[in-house]
Design an enzyme around this catalytic site. Structure first.
Site, PDB file in Angstrom:
ATOM      1  CD  GLU A 248      -2.736  -1.068   2.458  1.00  0.00           C
ATOM      2  OE1 GLU A 248      -2.333  -0.318   3.472  1.00  0.00           O
ATOM      3  OE2 GLU A 248      -3.538  -1.705   2.641  1.00  0.00           O
ATOM      4  CE  LYS A 250       5.655   4.636   6.685  1.00  0.00           C
ATOM      5  NZ  LYS A 250       5.111   5.835   7.259  1.00  0.00           N
ATOM      6  NE  ARG A 255      -2.857   3.631  12.680  1.00  0.00           N
ATOM      7  CZ  ARG A 255      -1.857   2.443  12.464  1.00  0.00           C
ATOM      8  NH1 ARG A 255      -0.439   2.711  12.837  1.00  0.00           N
ATOM      9  NH2 ARG A 255      -2.356   1.221  12.776  1.00  0.00           N
ATOM     10  NE  ARG A 270       2.077   5.424  15.921  1.00  0.00           N
ATOM     11  CZ  ARG A 270       2.811   4.945  16.904  1.00  0.00           C
ATOM     12  NH1 ARG A 270       2.061   4.708  17.798  1.00  0.00           N
ATOM     13  NH2 ARG A 270       4.078   4.879  16.916  1.00  0.00           N
ATOM     14  CD  GLU A 300      -0.544   8.640   8.177  1.00  0.00           C
ATOM     15  OE1 GLU A 300      -1.097   7.763   8.980  1.00  0.00           O
ATOM     16  OE2 GLU A 300       0.415   9.202   8.483  1.00  0.00           O
ATOM     17  CG  PHE A 341      -4.285   1.944   6.200  1.00  0.00           C
ATOM     18  CD1 PHE A 341      -4.397   1.310   7.549  1.00  0.00           C
ATOM     19  CD2 PHE A 341      -3.943   3.082   6.189  1.00  0.00           C
ATOM     20  CE1 PHE A 341      -3.828   1.987   8.639  1.00  0.00           C
ATOM     21  CE2 PHE A 341      -3.286   3.840   7.454  1.00  0.00           C
ATOM     22  CZ  PHE A 341      -3.237   2.948   8.653  1.00  0.00           C
ATOM     23  NE  ARG A 416       7.510  -0.231  16.753  1.00  0.00           N
ATOM     24  CZ  ARG A 416       7.097   0.650  16.346  1.00  0.00           C
ATOM     25  NH1 ARG A 416       6.947   0.621  14.999  1.00  0.00           N
ATOM     26  NH2 ARG A 416       6.650   1.706  16.872  1.00  0.00           N
ATOM     27  CE  LYS A 422       8.616   2.311  10.532  1.00  0.00           C
ATOM     28  NZ  LYS A 422       8.355   3.115  11.425  1.00  0.00           N
TER      29      LYS A 422
HETATM   30  P1  ATP Z   1       5.423   3.785  14.077  1.00  0.00           P
HETATM   31  O1  ATP Z   1       3.950   4.361  13.717  1.00  0.00           O
HETATM   32  O2  ATP Z   1       5.901   2.654  13.267  1.00  0.00           O
HETATM   33  O3  ATP Z   1       5.956   4.052  15.394  1.00  0.00           O
HETATM   34  P2  ATP Z   1       6.485   6.424  13.143  1.00  0.00           P
HETATM   35  O4  ATP Z   1       5.477   7.155  13.779  1.00  0.00           O
HETATM   36  O5  ATP Z   1       7.715   6.896  12.948  1.00  0.00           O
HETATM   37  O6  ATP Z   1       6.650   4.683  13.636  1.00  0.00           O
HETATM   38  P3  ATP Z   1       6.113   5.993  10.553  1.00  0.00           P
HETATM   39  O7  ATP Z   1       7.729   5.261  10.158  1.00  0.00           O
HETATM   40  O8  ATP Z   1       5.861   7.063   9.410  1.00  0.00           O
HETATM   41  O9  ATP Z   1       5.577   6.245  11.662  1.00  0.00           O
HETATM   42  O10 ATP Z   1       5.056   4.697   9.789  1.00  0.00           O
HETATM   43  C1  ATP Z   1       4.144   4.001  10.515  1.00  0.00           C
HETATM   44  C2  ATP Z   1       3.018   4.963  10.209  1.00  0.00           C
HETATM   45  O11 ATP Z   1       2.744   5.073   9.013  1.00  0.00           O
HETATM   46  C3  ATP Z   1       1.667   4.596  10.697  1.00  0.00           C
HETATM   47  O12 ATP Z   1       1.387   4.790  12.063  1.00  0.00           O
HETATM   48  C4  ATP Z   1       0.531   5.271   9.912  1.00  0.00           C
HETATM   49  O13 ATP Z   1       0.341   6.462  10.477  1.00  0.00           O
HETATM   50  C5  ATP Z   1       1.550   5.546   8.730  1.00  0.00           C
HETATM   51  N1  ATP Z   1       0.593   4.965   7.125  1.00  0.00           N
HETATM   52  C6  ATP Z   1       0.693   5.472   6.305  1.00  0.00           C
HETATM   53  N2  ATP Z   1       0.103   4.819   5.374  1.00  0.00           N
HETATM   54  C7  ATP Z   1      -0.126   3.737   5.860  1.00  0.00           C
HETATM   55  C8  ATP Z   1      -0.818   2.503   5.367  1.00  0.00           C
HETATM   56  N3  ATP Z   1      -1.261   2.422   3.998  1.00  0.00           N
HETATM   57  N4  ATP Z   1      -0.974   1.415   6.094  1.00  0.00           N
HETATM   58  C9  ATP Z   1      -0.492   1.489   7.497  1.00  0.00           C
HETATM   59  N5  ATP Z   1       0.056   2.664   7.903  1.00  0.00           N
HETATM   60  C10 ATP Z   1       0.260   3.801   7.254  1.00  0.00           C
END
Ligand code: ATP
Length: 586
Positions: A248, A250, A255, A270, A300, A341, A416, A422
């Protein structure tokens, strides 16, 4: 129960850094706590009075607490402030100051946990006219009856920093050992992940034991803890691990967990805070997107440029503004779109134990996409080449990469793991130099830009073949005055169809003879299947694209189209960017 009992344990807990010892101490404390008061004790230990999603928060301004402390101890406000500056912890200041209280306390009953909790709860809830005074009175009341050690934790609680070092998961461990066995911690954690409410978990455990936890179900308007992603460095590794999987886009935004009920819609972040008030447009969009069955869905929220259709990542917009840009202001200026999503609750059916693909299919069946609510773009593949191409497209439209999802994965709240992986760019190379690009087309404007041009199709010069090949859609950096004059300024070069000297896969609403040169600054150069500049040079089917291009305001009237930046120069910039990215950090 006396508040002093909890405080005795807090002192011991604070003095250890060993998680096991902490768990033991908490277990002893929970065993000494009457069942009816356990939930309140758990909240206080977390430094709160309610679960976060309810939005009833402590966190009194430290200045105000200073005032109350001065009043309660007979010290002057500046004395309290000086002590606070020296130690950095108002709780310690309270402990010392109450210890040497200049005014004798009134004869008072020892503080009970119940009284402390009730006052703190009222402090958290007080709002509107006269609420400051009310908060001051309630806090002064507690401090007036507190021992020095009790005062320390009361003050820490009201400013929202308990400093016990107890993580939520340590409380989960201690609840499991108190009411069942250590081996049952996963069951307790699951109840917490689903309800986001440790007080509730404690209440149910104390009343009905482990068996009672099965009653804690996913519930509308009570957020579930988000499932999180692991990360891997290459798409090959991801595909090796997951096999055929879903990829998907990103999206780089915020979130949103949307609870769509028949009567109301509520949104959570989040961190499970209620953010409904921040996104009135999304609430409206969700109402239209779910004409039938609602439930709990996740996505998102991203600001989208209505003219280029590209996402505007928060960071990028803040960077351009040159200052930390308030999300709320930005939301007003740029309409946000929610890309859904996942679907966790369908009507009243809990889908979290169903496989990802089934949840996605249900989501797609329920949602009627509209201007504010869309479905996340995805493909299913096991082919690394296809995955790479999809990644390029994701970056080109403004995404920050991909999230790979195992097709059979359940929704593991709060976890996690490698069910979701990702994949982001492993470097953040900025384009240091501007480029001069040629206008070869224009797209009709939408929204505020309706009636004029919304974005321009820009090309670099391919010297070898004397052809102009596209590298981006340019929609940012134009002020209203420039936008208004664009059609007039470009009109002399307008042609009915694509000039033979222009190579483009995109079909704009107006074509131009290569003539006008604009200065453009982008974030970086990426590969894109959409653009033709440098096609096949680095990867088959992909050309170069400039990500997040912005007009600097400079019309390069001194330059003819053949003086524009060449495809070859863009290739050099791309390669330099890779080198910078690969160089070890200084
Ligand atoms: P994490 O949420 O893993 O602690 P982080 O806050 O640094 O790390 P990212 O590294 O940006 O966040 O990656 C996870 C986030 O990506 C998710 O929490 C969500 O908000 C976002 N996201 C965007 N697109 C998607 C998708 N298609 N599916 C799941 N999450 C997505």
């Amino acid at each position: 129960m006396l508040f002093g009992t909890a405080v005795t344990f807090y002192e011991k807990i604070e003095s250890t850094t060993k998680r096991l010892e902490m768990t033991d101490l908490l277990t002893q404390l929970f065993k000494e706590t009457p069942a009816a008061e356990l939930d309140r004790l758990v909240y206080l230990t977390q430094g709160k009075v309610h679960p976060d999603y309810m939005g009833i928060e402590l966190g009194l301004a430290e200045k105000l607490v200073t005032k109350v402390l001065a009043h309660a101890t007979g010290l002057s406000e500046s004395e309290v402030t000086a002590k606070w500056k020296a130690s950095g912890d108002l709780g310690l200041v309270a402990e010392a100051a109450i210890g040497e209280r200049r005014q004798r306390p009134l004869e008072s009953e020892p503080l009970t946990l119940q009284r402390v909790y009730t006052n703190l709860d009222e402090i958290a809830r007080a709002s509107g006219g006269g609420s400051q005074e009310r908060k001051i009175t309630l806090l002064a009341d507690l401090l007036g009856a507190a021992t020095p050690k009790e005062a320390k934790y009361i003050v820490r609680a009201v400013v929202g920093k308990m400093r016990l070092g107890v993580a939520d998961m340590t409380i989960v461990d201690a609840l499991a050992t108190t009411f069942a066995t250590k081996g049952d911690r996963d069951t307790v954690e699951r109840a917490y992940n689903v309800s986001s409410d440790l007080g509730e978990v404690a209440r149910v455990l104390a009343a009905d034991g482990l068996a009672g936890l099965s009653k804690i179900r996913l519930q509308l308007y009570r957020p579930i803890r988000s499932m999180l992603c692991e990360r891997l460095e290459t798409l090959e590794e991801i595909l090796q691990r997951l096999g055929r999987c879903a990829l998907e886009y990103k999206y780089d935004g915020l979130r949103v967990q949307a609870h769509v009920g028949p009567a109301q819609i509520r949104l959570f972040s989040r961190h499970l805070e209620d953010t409904t008030g921040q996104f009135p447009d999304l609430v409206d969009g969700l109402r239209r997107a779910f004409p039938g069955t609602g439930g709990i869905v996740e996505g998102e929220a991203v600001p989208v440029d209505p003219n280029t259709g590209e996402f505007l990542p928060f960071q990028e917009v803040s960077r351009r503004r040159g200052r930390k840009y308030d999300v709320e202001v930005m939301m007003k200026e740029y309409p946000v779109t929610l890309f859904l999503f996942d679907c966790l609750l369908d009507g009243d059916r809990d889908l979290t134990a169903r496989p990802y693909r089934e949840r996605r299919e249900i989501l797609h069946a329920r949602v009627r996409p509209n201007d504010r609510v869309q479905l996340a773009t995805f493909i299913e593949t096991g082919d690394p080449r296809e995955a790479e191409g999809f990644f390029d497209t994701a970056l080109q439209v403004g995404g920050e990469g991909l999230v790979a999802k195992a097709l059979d994965s359940t929704y593991d709240a709060g976890a996690r793991g490698y069910q979701w992986i990702k994949f982001k760019r492993d470097y953040a190379a900025a384009m240091s130099d501007t480029v001069d690009l040629v206008v070869v087309g224009a797209f009709a404007g939408r929204g505020k830009r309706a009636g004029g041009y919304g974005a321009l199709l820009m090309a670099a010069y391919d010297k070898g073949t004397d052809v102009f090949r596209t590298v981006c859609k340019l929609g940012s950096g134009f002020d209203d005055a420039t936008l208004a004059t664009l059609p007039g300024r470009l009109a002399p070069h307008r042609v009915d169809r694509r000039s033979a000297r222009v190579d483009s896969k995109l079909q704009p609403d107006a074509w131009f003879e290569p003539a006008v040169v604009l200065e453009v600054l982008g974030a970086e150069i990426t590969l894109s299947p959409v653009h033709t500049g440098g096609q096949d040079l680095v990867r088959k089917g992909a050309g170069f694209a400039i990500r997040f291009p912005r007009f600097t305001g400079k019309w390069r009237e001194d330059k003819g189209p053949e003086d524009a930046t060449t495809v070859e120069e863009i290739r050099e910039m791309y390669e330099k960017q890779l080198k910078v990215a690969k160089a070890p950090p200084a």
